[in-house]
Design a protein around this motif. Structure first.
Motif, short mmCIF file in Angstrom:
data_model
loop_
_atom_site.label_atom_id
_atom_site.label_comp_id
_atom_site.label_asym_id
_atom_site.label_seq_id
_atom_site.Cartn_x
_atom_site.Cartn_y
_atom_site.Cartn_z
N ASP A 339 0.82 -1.21 0.00
CA ASP A 339 0.00 0.00 0.00
C ASP A 339 0.86 1.25 0.00
O ASP A 339 0.54 2.24 -0.67
CB ASP A 339 -0.98 -0.01 1.18
N GLN A 340 1.99 1.24 0.71
CA GLN A 340 2.86 2.41 0.69
C GLN A 340 3.47 2.63 -0.69
O GLN A 340 3.56 3.77 -1.16
CB GLN A 340 3.98 2.25 1.73
N GLY A 341 3.90 1.56 -1.34
CA GLY A 341 4.49 1.69 -2.67
C GLY A 341 3.50 2.25 -3.67
O GLY A 341 3.83 3.13 -4.47
N GLN A 342 2.26 1.75 -3.64
CA GLN A 342 1.27 2.21 -4.61
C GLN A 342 0.79 3.63 -4.30
O GLN A 342 0.53 4.41 -5.22
CB GLN A 342 0.10 1.22 -4.63
N THR A 343 0.69 3.96 -3.03
CA THR A 343 0.36 5.34 -2.67
C THR A 343 1.47 6.29 -3.12
O THR A 343 1.22 7.35 -3.70
CB THR A 343 0.14 5.47 -1.16
N GLY A 344 2.72 5.90 -2.84
CA GLY A 344 3.85 6.70 -3.28
C GLY A 344 3.92 6.82 -4.79
O GLY A 344 4.26 7.89 -5.32
N SER A 410 7.06 11.38 -2.28
CA SER A 410 6.63 10.28 -3.11
C SER A 410 7.76 9.28 -3.35
O SER A 410 7.55 8.07 -3.30
CB SER A 410 6.09 10.81 -4.45
N GLU A 411 8.97 9.76 -3.58
CA GLU A 411 10.10 8.86 -3.77
C GLU A 411 10.40 8.10 -2.49
O GLU A 411 10.72 6.89 -2.54
CB GLU A 411 11.32 9.66 -4.23
N PHE A 412 10.29 8.76 -1.36
CA PHE A 412 10.52 8.09 -0.07
C PHE A 412 9.50 6.97 0.14
O PHE A 412 9.85 5.86 0.56
CB PHE A 412 10.42 9.13 1.05
N GLY A 417 8.11 1.41 0.55
CA GLY A 417 7.17 0.36 0.16
C GLY A 417 7.84 -0.76 -0.60
O GLY A 417 7.46 -1.93 -0.48
N THR A 418 8.85 -0.45 -1.39
CA THR A 418 9.58 -1.48 -2.13
C THR A 418 10.49 -2.29 -1.22
O THR A 418 10.62 -3.51 -1.37
CB THR A 418 10.42 -0.83 -3.25
N ALA A 425 16.09 -4.28 -4.72
CA ALA A 425 15.61 -3.32 -5.72
C ALA A 425 15.58 -1.92 -5.15
O ALA A 425 15.96 -0.95 -5.82
CB ALA A 425 14.22 -3.72 -6.21
N ALA A 426 15.16 -1.78 -3.90
CA ALA A 426 15.10 -0.47 -3.27
C ALA A 426 16.50 0.12 -3.10
O ALA A 426 16.71 1.32 -3.32
CB ALA A 426 14.40 -0.56 -1.92
#
Length: 510
Positions: A339-344, A410-412, A417-418, A425-426
């Motif tokens: 959810d954090q990755g998609q929100t970001g 957003s990048e954070f 989230g990743t 990958a992160a």
């Protein structure tokens, strides 16, 4: 009778585009005024939609559903969710600014008279089709507008842009390449759309997603993987993601700055938006299966775009390559499946649109003064045009995600989230933070610092009133989104919460 809120949203710019297209050639100035007036009306309408949107309500609101092609169940089905609303606001805010920024883009050279209102009409047509794409919940309806938006953008790339020897052939090649890449992706998607209908017997996003979630739709893993591949391929071309990105730099530098921003900051977002809405909604198991592969391509895009930006001699091409890197972050957030990755990722779409618009437009204003886009032809701009140089610096710092400016949050969120699911990958994606500082600060040093070059005609002047009116809202937005991201997150959070996506996993408290 219920107000067709979403139909009015896309129909306003569509009608304005048709009106402007058929204006007499001698009334070109009226075309610009009508275009900006219509785009401001669309902006006001989108603000009304945002006020009416209930963040605690259902996912799709202000829905419209009418029979369209009853022979095979296609419907005129529209719905607004938080992700779509965020991107609608981005689109409707940028369009009047782009029309104002491109006030003289169709004047002069061999583009006089009728071309002026064709240019305005094409920009409005792109806006209308993009807005429809953000609210369409029928897969076939979405596909039609997903493809149709290529036509006005093709003419914007091929018919307008830099003048000079060899410029027209270069524009034509870039336009054809843009069209062929995206049409090929669309052809693959069409096969997948037909396959989806053969399996599900309908095109409704909500119905198919619901049937997939409760197990009433029997779709084998192989079928789901193939259909997912057809959809995600088309979206990856549009986004664009490495190695399907090669059409973007040429297209971005071959058209006007305003049209290039419409393409990179607005139209290309349809690809990443569709990954969230259609790939994850229709094919949850396939999204889970291919997430590591897509995250790998995203990380390559991030690093590749940043490295290529460092090596560019043309400032406009440099900015185009930074967009490839930023789209990598957006795709990484989508397929991190948290959810954090998609929100970001959604917030990144908005912030990238604002920061890229600011940077590309201010660079375009500078290039129009100097008559060259080569970095080596500049120097000492901060002495000659301090406001222009300062605006370039703020937009550049936003591009490298400086804390306090919108893209940082957003990048954070994307990286956090990743890291929950794909820590490697992160970590690799974080390299781009260093690379972005190199390409932005080095470019600023070469163009804005040092002694000014010979400029006997005094062409490098500071920003005028019209240019300040264009850039001021973008710079303010970068700071507002940097300190108050909840303006967008309040809409986005419910749409990306775990219970609204069968693939999302909890990525921690926000």
């Amino acid at each position: 009778m219920t107000m067709p809120w979403l139909t009015v949203l896309w129909l306003l710019p569509a009608v304005a585009s048709a009106v402007v297209m058929f204006l007499p050639a001698e009334r070109a100035h009226n075309a610009k005024v009508i275009g900006i007036g219509a785009s401001l009306l669309v902006l006001a309408w989108s603000v009304v939609l945002a006020v009416r949107f209930d963040t605690g309500g259902g996912r799709f609101q202000m829905t419209e559903d009418l029979s369209w092609i009853p022979q095979f169940g296609a419907r005129y089905s529209l719905g607004l969710d938080g992700v779509g609303l965020a991107l609608i606001l981005l689109t409707t805010v940028l369009t009047p600014l782009l029309l104002l920024a491109g006030w003289r883009d169709a004047d002069g050279g061999d583009r006089r008279g009728k071309s002026v209102h064709i240019y305005v009409a094409l920009l409005l047509a792109v806006e209308a089709m993009v807005l429809m794409s953000f609210v369409a919940t029928d897969v076939l309806l979405f596909y039609i507008f997903f493809e149709a938006m290529l036509i006005p953008m093709y003419f914007l790339i091929g018919g307008f842009g830099p003048e000079g020897p060899g410029a027209a052939p270069e524009r034509s090649r870039a336009a054809v390449r843009f069209l062929l890449y995206n049409l090929f992706g669309g052809l693959i998607m069409l096969a997948a759309v037909i396959g989806l209908y053969a399996v599900a017997g309908q095109f409704s996003l909500e119905s198919i997603s619901r049937s997939m979630a409760d197990g009433t739709l029997d779709m084998s893993p192989t079928t789901q993987n193939l259909l997912f591949g057809g959809f995600v391929f088309a979206f990856a071309v549009k986004a664009p993601v490495w190695p399907l990105h090669t059409w973007l730099p040429d297209a971005a530098v071959s058209t006007t700055p305003a049209a290039a921003v419409m393409m990179m900051a607005v139209m290309d977002k349809v690809g990443t938006f569709a990954m969230l809405r259609f790939c994850l909604g229709l094919f949850p198991d396939a999204s889970e299966t291919f997430a590591p592969v897509l995250c790998t391509f995203a990380v390559i895009s991030i690093v590749y775009g940043a490295v290529m930006a460092i090596g560019q001699r043309d400032v406009m091409r440099l900015i185009a390559y930074t967009s490839i890197s930023h789209f990598g972050f957006i795709v990484l957030g989508v397929f991190a499946l948290t959810d954090q990755g998609q929100t970001g990722s959604t917030l990144y779409m908005v912030n990238h649109g604002v920061s890229t618009a600011a940077l590309f437009l201010v660079a375009g204003f500078l290039v129009s003064r100097r008559g060259s886009s080569l970095i080596s032809d500049f120097g000492g701009v901060q002495r000659l045009a301090p406001v222009l140089a300062g605006t370039f610096l703020i937009a550049g710092l936003a591009t490298l995600s400086l804390p306090g400016l919108g893209p940082f949050i957003s990048e954070f969120l994307v990286l956090i989230g990743t890291f929950v699911r794909y820590p490697a990958a992160a970590v690799v994606a974080s390299i781009a933070l260093v690379l972005s500082a190199v390409y932005i600060l080095w470019t600023y040093q070469r163009m804005m610092g040092g002694p000014p070059p010979d400029d006997p005609d005094g062409r490098v002047t500071d920003l005028g009133v019209r240019e300040k009116l264009v850039l001021a809202p973008l710079i303010v937005a970068l700071f507002v989104l940097g300190f108050f991201p909840r303006i967008i997150l309040d809409f986005v959070d419910p749409a990306t919460a775990p219970d609204t996506s069968t693939t999302a996993v909890q990525g921690g408290d926000r």
